[in-house]
Design an enzyme around this catalytic site. Structure first.
Site, PDB file in Angstrom:
ATOM      1  N   GLU A 149       4.536 -23.059  61.736  1.00 49.30           N
ATOM      2  CA  GLU A 149       4.298 -23.769  60.471  1.00 49.30           C
ATOM      3  C   GLU A 149       3.104 -23.177  59.730  1.00 49.30           C
ATOM      4  O   GLU A 149       3.155 -22.991  58.509  1.00 49.30           O
ATOM      5  CB  GLU A 149       4.064 -25.265  60.718  1.00 49.30           C
ATOM      6  CG  GLU A 149       5.263 -25.982  61.298  1.00 49.30           C
ATOM      7  CD  GLU A 149       5.327 -25.951  62.822  1.00 49.30           C
ATOM      8  OE1 GLU A 149       6.125 -26.704  63.380  1.00 49.30           O
ATOM      9  OE2 GLU A 149       4.580 -25.181  63.472  1.00 49.30           O
TER      10      GLU A 149
ATOM     11  N   CYS B 175       3.111 -30.127  65.760  1.00 52.14           N
ATOM     12  CA  CYS B 175       2.038 -30.739  66.543  1.00 52.14           C
ATOM     13  C   CYS B 175       0.995 -31.327  65.576  1.00 52.14           C
ATOM     14  O   CYS B 175       1.115 -31.192  64.354  1.00 52.14           O
ATOM     15  CB  CYS B 175       1.400 -29.690  67.451  1.00 52.14           C
ATOM     16  SG  CYS B 175       0.469 -28.419  66.553  1.00 52.14           S
TER      17      CYS B 175
ATOM     18  N   CYS C 277      -0.714 -28.675  63.194  1.00 46.34           N
ATOM     19  CA  CYS C 277       0.142 -28.332  62.054  1.00 46.34           C
ATOM     20  C   CYS C 277       0.319 -29.524  61.116  1.00 46.34           C
ATOM     21  O   CYS C 277       0.328 -29.362  59.899  1.00 46.34           O
ATOM     22  CB  CYS C 277       1.490 -27.820  62.548  1.00 46.34           C
ATOM     23  SG  CYS C 277       1.345 -26.275  63.477  1.00 46.34           S
TER      24      CYS C 277
END
Length: 162
Positions: free
Chosen positions: A49, A78, A81
């Site tokens: 990302e 996560c 990100c």
């Protein structure tokens, strides 16, 4: 999403963990893409990302132009990100696999993007974010399952999903 999954396959072919992402601008054009490059770049933040957002930022020239974009990612982002996604102003995230589909995954604070988005959307001064999960999940799970996790030393501490 097919392009994000293709990025995940490219990551595996290059010895990286199987995560890919694509940023689509407000007009529907692809403005950024990338795959996990943590090992290749010796950069613990080079999650798919982040790599795709960096690519999009370079493409459009200013982070403010990323507002109202959509991020397609092969796996649920996560918290690292998720924070970047919310700060940049991405308005929509579509993910395929769940973080829990990744062998050995341990969520920080028991949260991932879905929980982070609920918190963000409850704040009066934060831009809202739409989250769509499980889109093409089976295809993403196939890519994740094909990765040799037993050979991914240090993966839990250095490379969370994304």
């Amino acid at each position: 999403m097919q392009l994000a999954l293709r990025q995940a396959e490219i990551a595996v072919a290059r010895g990286q963990t199987p995560f890919g992402a694509v940023v689509v601008g407000a007009k529907g054009d692809i403005i950024g893409q990338g795959h996990n490059a943590v090992r290749a770049n010796h950069d613990p933040a080079a999650h798919a990302e982040i790599v795709a957002i960096r690519d999009a930022w370079q493409h459009v020239g200013a982070w403010e132009l990323l507002k109202s974009s959509t991020l397609y990612t092969s796996c649920e982002p996560c918290l690292l990100c998720s924070f970047v996604i919310t700060q940049i102003g991405v308005s929509r995230v579509v993910f395929a696999a769940r973080a829990t589909d990744v062998p050995g995954y341990k969520p920080l604070l028991g949260a991932d993007l879905a929980k982070a988005a609920a918190w963000v959307n409850a704040q009066p001064d934060w831009p809202r974010i739409e989250v769509v999960g499980d889109f093409m999940r089976e295809q993403a799970r196939d890519v994740i399952a094909a990765f040799p996790w037993s050979q991914a030393h240090g993966r839990d501490s250095l490379e969370p999903p994304g």
